[in-house]
Design a protein around this motif. Structure first.
Motif, PDB file in Angstrom:
ATOM      1  N   PHE A 116       0.821  -1.213   0.000  1.00  0.00           N
ATOM      2  CA  PHE A 116       0.000   0.000   0.000  1.00  0.00           C
ATOM      3  C   PHE A 116       0.852   1.259   0.000  1.00  0.00           C
ATOM      4  O   PHE A 116       0.351   2.369   0.044  1.00  0.00           O
ATOM      5  N   CYS A 117       2.164   1.091  -0.009  1.00  0.00           N
ATOM      6  CA  CYS A 117       3.046   2.218   0.307  1.00  0.00           C
ATOM      7  C   CYS A 117       3.863   2.634  -0.905  1.00  0.00           C
ATOM      8  O   CYS A 117       4.531   1.812  -1.531  1.00  0.00           O
ATOM      9  N   MET A 155       8.259   8.981  10.050  1.00  0.00           N
ATOM     10  CA  MET A 155       7.239   8.353   9.225  1.00  0.00           C
ATOM     11  C   MET A 155       7.389   8.746   7.758  1.00  0.00           C
ATOM     12  O   MET A 155       6.458   8.642   6.969  1.00  0.00           O
ATOM     13  N   GLY A 156       8.552   9.222   7.411  1.00  0.00           N
ATOM     14  CA  GLY A 156       8.808   9.526   6.004  1.00  0.00           C
ATOM     15  C   GLY A 156       9.212   8.255   5.275  1.00  0.00           C
ATOM     16  O   GLY A 156       8.819   7.153   5.660  1.00  0.00           O
ATOM     17  N   GLY A 158      11.266   5.078   4.181  1.00  0.00           N
ATOM     18  CA  GLY A 158      12.239   4.173   4.781  1.00  0.00           C
ATOM     19  C   GLY A 158      11.764   3.528   6.062  1.00  0.00           C
ATOM     20  O   GLY A 158      10.772   3.954   6.662  1.00  0.00           O
ATOM     21  N   GLU A 159      12.479   2.511   6.466  1.00  0.00           N
ATOM     22  CA  GLU A 159      12.177   1.792   7.713  1.00  0.00           C
ATOM     23  C   GLU A 159      13.231   2.207   8.746  1.00  0.00           C
ATOM     24  O   GLU A 159      14.394   1.791   8.659  1.00  0.00           O
ATOM     25  N   PRO A 160      12.842   3.039   9.719  1.00  0.00           N
ATOM     26  CA  PRO A 160      13.813   3.578  10.675  1.00  0.00           C
ATOM     27  C   PRO A 160      14.657   2.498  11.362  1.00  0.00           C
ATOM     28  O   PRO A 160      15.865   2.655  11.518  1.00  0.00           O
ATOM     29  N   SER A 190       8.278   5.002  13.906  1.00  0.00           N
ATOM     30  CA  SER A 190       7.272   4.108  13.335  1.00  0.00           C
ATOM     31  C   SER A 190       7.996   2.953  12.644  1.00  0.00           C
ATOM     32  O   SER A 190       8.940   3.166  11.891  1.00  0.00           O
ATOM     33  N   THR A 191       7.550   1.735  12.916  1.00  0.00           N
ATOM     34  CA  THR A 191       8.216   0.576  12.307  1.00  0.00           C
ATOM     35  C   THR A 191       7.207  -0.415  11.748  1.00  0.00           C
ATOM     36  O   THR A 191       6.099  -0.550  12.265  1.00  0.00           O
ATOM     37  N   SER A 213       3.327  -0.374  12.508  1.00  0.00           N
ATOM     38  CA  SER A 213       2.415  -0.439  11.367  1.00  0.00           C
ATOM     39  C   SER A 213       1.824  -1.843  11.310  1.00  0.00           C
ATOM     40  O   SER A 213       2.506  -2.793  10.925  1.00  0.00           O
ATOM     41  N   HIS A 215      -1.891  -2.849  10.327  1.00  0.00           N
ATOM     42  CA  HIS A 215      -2.618  -2.824   9.050  1.00  0.00           C
ATOM     43  C   HIS A 215      -3.440  -4.055   8.696  1.00  0.00           C
ATOM     44  O   HIS A 215      -4.208  -4.012   7.729  1.00  0.00           O
ATOM     45  N   LEU A 257      -4.251   0.823   8.853  1.00  0.00           N
ATOM     46  CA  LEU A 257      -4.721   1.448   7.622  1.00  0.00           C
ATOM     47  C   LEU A 257      -6.034   0.800   7.216  1.00  0.00           C
ATOM     48  O   LEU A 257      -6.097  -0.421   7.129  1.00  0.00           O
ATOM     49  N   ASN A 290      -4.626   6.405   2.191  1.00  0.00           N
ATOM     50  CA  ASN A 290      -4.462   7.389   1.133  1.00  0.00           C
ATOM     51  C   ASN A 290      -4.495   6.641  -0.180  1.00  0.00           C
ATOM     52  O   ASN A 290      -3.805   5.637  -0.322  1.00  0.00           O
ATOM     53  N   VAL A 292      -3.643   5.112  -3.459  1.00  0.00           N
ATOM     54  CA  VAL A 292      -2.473   4.928  -4.321  1.00  0.00           C
ATOM     55  C   VAL A 292      -2.998   4.148  -5.520  1.00  0.00           C
ATOM     56  O   VAL A 292      -2.989   2.920  -5.528  1.00  0.00           O
ATOM     57  N   CYS A 333       1.153  10.262   4.698  1.00  0.00           N
ATOM     58  CA  CYS A 333       1.944   9.064   4.966  1.00  0.00           C
ATOM     59  C   CYS A 333       1.887   8.089   3.807  1.00  0.00           C
ATOM     60  O   CYS A 333       0.841   7.829   3.240  1.00  0.00           O
ATOM     61  N   GLY A 334       3.028   7.543   3.491  1.00  0.00           N
ATOM     62  CA  GLY A 334       3.083   6.495   2.474  1.00  0.00           C
ATOM     63  C   GLY A 334       3.033   7.007   1.053  1.00  0.00           C
ATOM     64  O   GLY A 334       3.102   6.246   0.106  1.00  0.00           O
TER      65      GLY A 334
HETATM   66  N1  SAH Z   1       8.658   2.057   7.596  1.00  0.00           N
HETATM   67  C1  SAH Z   1       8.019   2.594   8.747  1.00  0.00           C
HETATM   68  C2  SAH Z   1       8.020   4.077   8.732  1.00  0.00           C
HETATM   69  C3  SAH Z   1       7.376   4.705   7.532  1.00  0.00           C
HETATM   70  S1  SAH Z   1       6.005   5.375   8.182  1.00  0.00           S
HETATM   71  C4  SAH Z   1       6.643   1.995   8.885  1.00  0.00           C
HETATM   72  O1  SAH Z   1       6.223   1.286   7.972  1.00  0.00           O
HETATM   73  O2  SAH Z   1       6.030   2.165   9.920  1.00  0.00           O
HETATM   74  C5  SAH Z   1       4.929   5.449   6.942  1.00  0.00           C
HETATM   75  C6  SAH Z   1       3.585   5.295   7.570  1.00  0.00           C
HETATM   76  O3  SAH Z   1       2.666   5.535   6.534  1.00  0.00           O
HETATM   77  C7  SAH Z   1       3.360   3.866   8.067  1.00  0.00           C
HETATM   78  O4  SAH Z   1       2.504   3.852   9.191  1.00  0.00           O
HETATM   79  C8  SAH Z   1       2.714   3.286   6.865  1.00  0.00           C
HETATM   80  O5  SAH Z   1       2.057   2.120   7.177  1.00  0.00           O
HETATM   81  C9  SAH Z   1       1.834   4.438   6.432  1.00  0.00           C
HETATM   82  N2  SAH Z   1       1.376   4.339   5.049  1.00  0.00           N
HETATM   83  C10 SAH Z   1       1.972   3.749   4.022  1.00  0.00           C
HETATM   84  N3  SAH Z   1       1.206   3.816   2.903  1.00  0.00           N
HETATM   85  C11 SAH Z   1       0.087   4.477   3.249  1.00  0.00           C
HETATM   86  C12 SAH Z   1      -1.088   4.861   2.545  1.00  0.00           C
HETATM   87  N4  SAH Z   1      -1.282   4.564   1.271  1.00  0.00           N
HETATM   88  N5  SAH Z   1      -2.034   5.533   3.245  1.00  0.00           N
HETATM   89  C13 SAH Z   1      -1.834   5.846   4.567  1.00  0.00           C
HETATM   90  N6  SAH Z   1      -0.754   5.502   5.261  1.00  0.00           N
HETATM   91  C14 SAH Z   1       0.189   4.819   4.618  1.00  0.00           C
END
Ligand code: SAH
Ligand code: SF4
Length: 342
Positions: A116-117, A155-156, A158-160, A190-191, A213, A215, A257, A290, A292, A333-334
């Motif tokens: 979804f990202c 939450m940008g 990458g995976e922190p 956020s992971t 995360s 979901h 999500l 969101n 995509v 996000c994402g």
């Molecule tokens: N990699 C980490 C940090 C990135 S955070 C993680 O996955 O947590 C990005 C956040 O945005 C995460 O909570 C992720 O699940 C969320 N995200 C990703 N795609 C999204 C989308 N289409 N709509 C809303 N949130 C989304």
């Protein structure tokens, strides 16, 4: 030339001592960089001239360039930065009343490929250094309009936790009174659920917030959208969270999500309640996906979102619904990074 933001206060003190300089110089330099927005050593008027020259020869302060800036109607701003090697990363500034939250990236791309990202769509390039992460924060701080930068969320892109050492070093500096002085409780990691790193985090002795995360409420659906779940399935992840809470006495937020036709029905809500039933300090943050379109991801109808939330609430779950910001500029996000690299 080295990035001076790679050094914490102690390391800079050691650098000065090795040059035969008093160590209080390090605090002066920190103040110039992190509090007075100095972009150049030549501006540091309380340092001796020869020291400024030496610093200039060895170090740089500014390593990124602003490549693009978009402002949303709701005040959210998305900054695209070009790094020294031309890689692009984004950071977002989200104002709310008297505070500004900075959403920062930790990697160029992401290797975890959640379905979804948008962040992972183009694969993974590299980790950001501690100095590069701090520079995102510095840029947001120096360009904050009307209010101060008060909160940081990782939450940008990458995976922190896949960039653990640089992340932790940057967090300590964000938290440090000599640098950004942002309280640990105002810093959120956020992971996607890297268990060994979650276990390491609980021993860091820092009071930051942790978000997972989640979901999906079961392994088959979570593995479908988050490949990392095959390596670290829910039973193990939930146990790691339970241990984390016991050890730190801190709450964990589970991000969930809501995706149309996938995980937003009442059976899913019920499964989610069951999954979290042993975690007394758990909080659930619902996010309407969101869209995509490239990935066929859409949000459910508002009525369904409300019903889902209501079900959790009635079942005794501490639940909130996140209001997404900056959607008109793909800053939510994402959604980061996609537009530039399509
Ligand atoms: N990699 C980490 C940090 C990135 S955070 C993680 O996955 O947590 C990005 C956040 O945005 C995460 O909570 C992720 O699940 C969320 N995200 C990703 N795609 C999204 C989308 N289409 N709509 C809303 N949130 C989304
Ligand atoms: Fe990477 Fe997080 Fe996006 Fe998954 S949700 S692809 S882990 S940034």
């Amino acid at each position: 030339m080295k990035d001076i933001k790679e050094l914490n206060l102690k390391e800079l003190e050691e650098q000065f001592l090795s040059w035969g300089q008093p160590k209080y110089r390090a605090k002066q330099v920190f103040a110039w960089i992190y509090k007075k927005a100095a972009a150049d050593f030549s501006a540091m008027s309380d340092l001796p001239e020869d020291l400024r020259k030496k610093l200039e020869k060895e170090f740089f302060i500014v390593g990124l360039e602003l490549a693009d800036l978009q402002r949303s109607v709701d005040g959210t701003a998305k900054f695209l930065f070009q790094l020294k090697d031309k890689a692009l990363v984004e950071a977002v500034s989200i104002p709310a009343a008297k505070r500004i939250t900075g959403c920062v990236s930790t990697q160029v791309g992401c290797k975890f490929g959640c379905k979804f990202c948008a962040s992972g769509l183009k694969g993974f390039k590299r980790n950001l250094s501690c100095g590069e992460i701090l520079e995102e924060v510095l840029y947001l701080k120096n360009n904050a309009l009307d209010a101060e930068l008060t909160h940081i969320v990782f939450m940008g892109t990458g995976e922190p936790l896949d960039n653990y050492d640089n992340l932790l070093k940057s967090i300590r500096l964000i938290n440090s009174p000599e640098a950004f002085n942002i309280g640990a409780r105002r810093i959120t990691i956020s992971t996607s659920g890297l268990i060994p790193e979650i276990q390491k985090l609980q021993n860091e002795g820092l009071q930051f917030e942790l978000s997972i995360s989640l979901h999906a409420p079961d392994d088959s659906r979570r593995s479908e959208i988050m490949p990392i779940n095959k390596k670290y399935p829910l039973k193990d992840l939930i146990l790691a969270c339970k241990n984390y809470m016991a050890k730190t006495n801190r709450q964990i937020t589970f991000e969930y999500l809501l995706v149309k036709g996938f995980n937003a029905d009442i059976q899913s809500a019920d499964a989610l309640v069951a999954l979290l039933k042993d975690l007394s300090l758990a909080k659930v943050n619902l996010i309407a996906a969101n869209p995509v379109p490239e990935l066929n991801i859409f949000a459910p109808a508002q009525g369904q979102i409300d019903k889902f939330k209501e079900y959790l609430f009635k079942s005794g779950v501490n639940v909130t619904l996140r209001r997404e910001r900056g959607q008109d500029i793909d800053a939510a996000c994402g959604q980061l990074r996609l537009r530039y690299e399509k």
